[in-house]
Enzyme design. Sequence first.
Site, short mmCIF file in Angstrom:
data_model
loop_
_atom_site.label_atom_id
_atom_site.label_comp_id
_atom_site.label_asym_id
_atom_site.label_seq_id
_atom_site.Cartn_x
_atom_site.Cartn_y
_atom_site.Cartn_z
N ASP A 35 27.65 10.41 0.76
CA ASP A 35 26.65 9.35 0.80
C ASP A 35 25.26 9.90 0.43
O ASP A 35 24.97 11.08 0.61
CB ASP A 35 26.62 8.75 2.21
CG ASP A 35 25.94 7.38 2.24
OD1 ASP A 35 25.65 6.82 1.16
OD2 ASP A 35 25.71 6.88 3.34
N ASN A 37 23.57 9.36 -2.67
CA ASN A 37 23.27 9.63 -4.08
C ASN A 37 22.08 8.80 -4.57
O ASN A 37 21.21 9.30 -5.29
CB ASN A 37 24.47 9.28 -4.97
CG ASN A 37 25.64 10.19 -4.74
OD1 ASN A 37 25.47 11.29 -4.21
ND2 ASN A 37 26.82 9.76 -5.13
N ARG A 39 19.61 7.41 -2.78
CA ARG A 39 18.33 7.86 -2.18
C ARG A 39 17.88 9.19 -2.78
O ARG A 39 16.70 9.42 -3.00
CB ARG A 39 18.49 7.99 -0.65
CG ARG A 39 18.26 6.69 0.06
CD ARG A 39 18.77 6.75 1.46
NE ARG A 39 20.22 6.65 1.51
CZ ARG A 39 20.95 6.91 2.59
NH1 ARG A 39 20.37 7.31 3.70
NH2 ARG A 39 22.25 6.77 2.57
N ARG A 48 19.26 5.30 -9.87
CA ARG A 48 20.31 5.58 -8.89
C ARG A 48 21.51 6.31 -9.52
O ARG A 48 22.10 7.21 -8.91
CB ARG A 48 20.81 4.28 -8.26
CG ARG A 48 19.85 3.61 -7.31
CD ARG A 48 20.43 2.29 -6.80
NE ARG A 48 21.75 2.48 -6.23
CZ ARG A 48 21.98 2.94 -5.00
NH1 ARG A 48 20.98 3.22 -4.22
NH2 ARG A 48 23.21 3.09 -4.56
N HIS A 52 24.39 9.59 -8.76
CA HIS A 52 25.86 9.62 -8.83
C HIS A 52 26.33 10.74 -9.76
O HIS A 52 27.34 11.38 -9.51
CB HIS A 52 26.39 8.27 -9.33
CG HIS A 52 26.15 7.15 -8.36
ND1 HIS A 52 26.35 7.27 -7.01
CD2 HIS A 52 25.71 5.87 -8.55
CE1 HIS A 52 26.06 6.14 -6.41
NE2 HIS A 52 25.65 5.27 -7.32
N SER A 80 34.52 2.52 -2.59
CA SER A 80 35.21 1.70 -1.58
C SER A 80 35.49 0.30 -2.14
O SER A 80 34.88 -0.12 -3.14
CB SER A 80 34.34 1.59 -0.32
OG SER A 80 33.24 0.72 -0.57
N LEU A 146 45.46 23.46 -3.54
CA LEU A 146 44.63 22.44 -2.89
C LEU A 146 44.90 21.05 -3.47
O LEU A 146 44.95 20.88 -4.69
CB LEU A 146 43.15 22.78 -3.10
CG LEU A 146 42.17 21.72 -2.62
CD1 LEU A 146 41.93 21.84 -1.12
CD2 LEU A 146 40.84 21.81 -3.34
N ARG A 203 30.09 13.45 6.76
CA ARG A 203 29.34 12.38 6.09
C ARG A 203 27.90 12.86 5.87
O ARG A 203 27.25 13.32 6.81
CB ARG A 203 29.32 11.09 6.90
CG ARG A 203 28.55 10.00 6.14
CD ARG A 203 28.67 8.63 6.76
NE ARG A 203 28.11 7.64 5.83
CZ ARG A 203 28.44 6.38 5.77
NH1 ARG A 203 29.38 5.91 6.56
NH2 ARG A 203 27.87 5.57 4.91
N ILE A 210 31.53 5.05 9.98
CA ILE A 210 32.81 5.37 9.33
C ILE A 210 33.01 4.52 8.07
O ILE A 210 33.74 4.90 7.16
CB ILE A 210 34.00 5.17 10.32
CG1 ILE A 210 33.81 6.02 11.58
CG2 ILE A 210 35.33 5.50 9.68
CD1 ILE A 210 33.80 7.51 11.38
#
Length: 255
Positions: A35, A37, A39, A48, A52, A80, A146, A203, A210
């Site tokens: 979270d 990006n 700002r 913005r 990203h 999301s 991984l 976060r 969440i």
Amino acid sequence: MIPFKKWFGSKPEGEELARQLDADNIPNHVAVIMDGNGRWAQKRGLPRVAGHHSGMKNVKRITMAADSIGVQVLTMYAFSTENWKRPKEEVDYLMKLPLEFFPKEIDELIANNVQIRMTGWQEGLPDHTLKAIEDAIDQTKRNTGLILNFALNYGSRKEMLRGIQQLVQDAKENKVHPDGIDETLFSKYLLTDPLPDPDLLIRTSGEKRISNFMLWQLAYSELWFTDLCWPDFTERHFFEAIQEYQRRARRYGGL
Ligand code: FPP
């Protein structure tokens, strides 16, 4: 001491910290809500989407850090089901990031045995986004290292509701008996199956929510928050989160 793999050409930031970590208590699955990006960009007078883009570059850095200390699954919340509400230009930009990320990084990811996965709904994603991800999944499907799992077009409530719908359908068809519905069985109806639940959630950006992310799977995860925006979050901060995780006593409701 934790052996760093070859893909850190130079020393990772916070290497000393990483070497102090308990190699026997590395979280198997780390999930990250990337979270801040927007700002991060706004603070710099940038659009913005520049945030990203920097955030995308950071995915690689944190993947390397996670792999170096032996994390087995790294889930990155990239988009999301609620993010569709953003302005079209921003959504379009986000949907193009996989087209830039995978062609640029795939050779190194393959060389380091990384497996790409996706948790989320394919329906609704533009064809070019889906193809970029599917190609990466296909190219890395024989790897055994991984798991770099992108939560893309993912939302937890919808995931659970769809899971319940399917479960009810299977019960109607006598494929499952109501008495046999337990946590293990329900987990199989979720998009994350067969991945283990996250041990640690990180976060960034100071928000302590969440946000409809893995609500079932995070039941006993340790939560770690930082005020740093995602593009400023380095491997040193990642190792700090792991260090804090190792200080915590996970009791799962016991004593
Ligand atoms: C949240 O920050 C971030 C996102 C919605 C996008 C995250 C995606 C990436 C970092 C790139 C993923 C890379 C690939 C290859 C798919 P925000 O924009 O909500 O930040 P804000 O709260 O400051 O506005």
